[in-house]
Each structure stands twice: as structure tokens, then as C-alpha cells.
Motif scaffolding. Sequence first.
Motif, short mmCIF file in Angstrom:
data_model
loop_
_atom_site.label_atom_id
_atom_site.label_comp_id
_atom_site.label_asym_id
_atom_site.label_seq_id
_atom_site.Cartn_x
_atom_site.Cartn_y
_atom_site.Cartn_z
N LEU A 46 0.84 -1.20 0.00
CA LEU A 46 0.00 0.00 0.00
C LEU A 46 0.87 1.25 0.00
O LEU A 46 1.69 1.45 0.92
CB LEU A 46 -0.92 -0.01 1.22
CG LEU A 46 -1.87 -1.21 1.32
CD1 LEU A 46 -2.39 -1.35 2.73
CD2 LEU A 46 -3.00 -1.07 0.34
N LYS A 50 -0.99 7.33 -0.42
CA LYS A 50 -2.43 7.21 -0.66
C LYS A 50 -3.17 6.59 0.53
O LYS A 50 -4.37 6.78 0.66
CB LYS A 50 -2.68 6.36 -1.90
CG LYS A 50 -2.06 6.90 -3.17
CD LYS A 50 -2.30 5.94 -4.34
CE LYS A 50 -1.64 6.44 -5.61
NZ LYS A 50 -1.81 5.48 -6.73
N TYR A 51 -2.45 5.82 1.35
CA TYR A 51 -3.08 5.09 2.44
C TYR A 51 -2.44 5.48 3.77
O TYR A 51 -1.21 5.57 3.87
CB TYR A 51 -2.93 3.58 2.24
CG TYR A 51 -3.61 3.06 1.00
CD1 TYR A 51 -4.94 2.63 1.03
CD2 TYR A 51 -2.92 2.98 -0.21
CE1 TYR A 51 -5.56 2.15 -0.11
CE2 TYR A 51 -3.54 2.50 -1.36
CZ TYR A 51 -4.85 2.10 -1.30
OH TYR A 51 -5.46 1.63 -2.43
N ASP A 55 -5.89 3.75 8.71
CA ASP A 55 -6.92 3.08 7.92
C ASP A 55 -6.69 1.58 7.89
O ASP A 55 -7.64 0.78 7.96
CB ASP A 55 -6.93 3.63 6.49
CG ASP A 55 -7.40 5.06 6.42
OD1 ASP A 55 -8.23 5.46 7.26
OD2 ASP A 55 -6.93 5.79 5.52
N ILE A 56 -5.42 1.18 7.78
CA ILE A 56 -5.10 -0.24 7.75
C ILE A 56 -5.40 -0.87 9.11
O ILE A 56 -5.91 -1.99 9.18
CB ILE A 56 -3.62 -0.44 7.37
CG1 ILE A 56 -3.30 0.27 6.05
CG2 ILE A 56 -3.28 -1.93 7.26
CD1 ILE A 56 -1.83 0.31 5.71
N HIS A 151 -13.73 9.80 0.69
CA HIS A 151 -12.75 9.33 -0.28
C HIS A 151 -12.35 10.48 -1.22
O HIS A 151 -13.18 11.35 -1.52
CB HIS A 151 -13.34 8.17 -1.09
CG HIS A 151 -12.36 7.45 -1.95
ND1 HIS A 151 -11.94 7.95 -3.17
CD2 HIS A 151 -11.69 6.29 -1.78
CE1 HIS A 151 -11.07 7.10 -3.73
NE2 HIS A 151 -10.91 6.10 -2.89
N GLY A 212 -10.30 -3.74 2.29
CA GLY A 212 -9.59 -2.47 2.22
C GLY A 212 -10.45 -1.24 2.07
O GLY A 212 -9.98 -0.13 2.32
N ASP A 213 -11.72 -1.41 1.66
CA ASP A 213 -12.60 -0.25 1.49
C ASP A 213 -13.60 -0.09 2.62
O ASP A 213 -14.55 0.70 2.51
CB ASP A 213 -13.37 -0.39 0.17
CG ASP A 213 -12.47 -0.27 -1.04
OD1 ASP A 213 -11.52 0.53 -0.99
OD2 ASP A 213 -12.70 -0.98 -2.03
#
Length: 319
Positions: A46, A50-51, A55-56, A151, A212-213
Amino acid sequence: MEQAVLDQGAGKFGKGAYSLKLLGGFEQSVFEYAGEDGSRFVLKFLDAAKYQKADIIRELTWMAHLAGHGLRIAESVTSREGLLIEKVAHEGQLFYVVAFTIAPGQPLTDLESDASVIERWGRGLGRMHALGKHDSAALLHQMGFAHWNSHPIYTDEFPDAAGEKVHARWKEYLKELSSLPHNPQGYGIVHNDLHHRNFHIHDGDIVFFDFGDVGYHWYAYDIAISIYHAVQTVPGPRKAEFASRFCDALLTGYLQEHTLSNDWIKRIPFFIDFRNVYSFVYFSKYVNWHELDGRTRNYLAGMKADIEAGTPVVHLPIS
């Protein structure tokens, strides 16, 4: 992806000689690791630009919550240092790396012959939604899961490649979505991408993966995603008949696990069409059209024409 990045990531979770097989992912960043010692797992890279690590962490925590309440999930694999999330850097670019067990079983390739499989899919989806309301999920709701419109596709400028007419449709959908309530009966933590390639069938059971979303959205949208992508597997003349049967089976399973009012169920066709617009806008924003083959460009051109004309993805009789 640079080989140096792959080597570093593989070295964080495995030991000795290995091979990597590209599995895919939108950014072509998901690989199957096979070590000389017989170890096998999925590696996901990832881009930290961007990530966010938070979030993970939310994704992995949600997966553990579901697994802890009986859903079959592709489990996280810890690194050689005992970490769930590793990071690697190359030429100034940082990547987070996570690993998961390889989900047993096989993908669902026949979406038409066995309604009981679709019902189990629906039950799994309903169970996920119900577990977001479970008393044990109280702390999860304090972790800051992203809401539906956070997003970059919503917060960045609209991609010019999508065109003005699609932009006008997009704004109409966003206006409607912004008017919908966020009450717990219809809105909560969802998978956000549970199509038929994000689970395997194993011994009659379903093993889910790729969370992931995950984030807050309307439950009806999560259902619509499953229907939308299933419909894409069927030739045009049979879409309506297939969609009706598929939706009936999916909802039969879903409603065994989670209650959703008829008012929300009646919005599923709206959410299916929104998913179509969302998908086209997503491609327009993140894909270099000059790198696409002719078949994909023609497919996207058809999507664009349908969106501009206001043509529904499928006529789905829900009352």
C-alpha cells in the motif's frame, strides 16, 4: 512495482528464497508469496502517499471483530518481527505491507445455477452489517472509520476525462445521497466492495477477504454492489431476469441475519445505478486511458453513454 520494494516486503514476512505471483488489485499490488520452506500467503503493498496506517489498523481490527463472531475471514499474518503492518522504503517512496492467509476454496464462477450459494453470500453480508451493531462493536465506532463521502473521489476535483454530462449526473446522485439519513437502521460499517471475486467457496462455506474499502455507508449500497457486479457477468438480454433471481436469493439470505426496512430495500436500484456512475468516475480519475486495450475502452465508452442517457444498469422490480 519495483523489485526492490517486493524483495523488502517479502523479507519482512518470509525467510529464504521465494517466488511472487501477481494476483491483481486495482493498483496491481497484491501478490501470492511462495517460500522454499512451503509457506504461502498473500502480500499486499500500500503506497503510503495514498493510504494511512490508521486506515489499515481499522481494516484489520474490523476483520478480527468479524472473525471473532464466527465469520470465516482470510486471517492476518504477522511478520517475522511479530507485526501486522510493516513498512518498506525505496527511492524516497514509502509502502505499508500486510499479509493474509490464502483463503481456502475457489472463487465463485457460476452465479446462476445454485441459489443457495447466493443466499449464503447474502447471509454473510447481513451478518457483517449486524455485527456492526453488536454491543461488542462499540469501541470500533470510536476508531474513526471513514464516512461515505470522505474518499478523494468526492473531495478532489472531478476528473475532466469523465466529461461534463457525467459530472452533471454525478452531482445529481451526490445531492440525493446527501439527503439520506445516517440512522443506524440504514447506515453503518460496510465491506464496500463485496463482489464475487472477494470471497471463496470452501466446503459449502464462504471465506471473505479484501476489506480495504471498509467504512460507513448505507447498507442498501453494500447490497447493491454485490448485485451490480454480478449483473456484469451476464449478457444483456438476460440481465433483468438474472438480476431479479439473484436479488431475491441475496436478500433471502441477508434478511435472515439483518433487518432492513422495505423503504431501504426499494432504494437498491438507485444504489446500483450510483455504483455504475461511481465506477466510471473512479476509472476516469485513476486510470490512464491511453494504456487501456481497445476492448476496455469500448466498454467504458458504453458505460459513459448509458450514464449520460440516464439508462439504468438493469430494470429490477423491487416494490
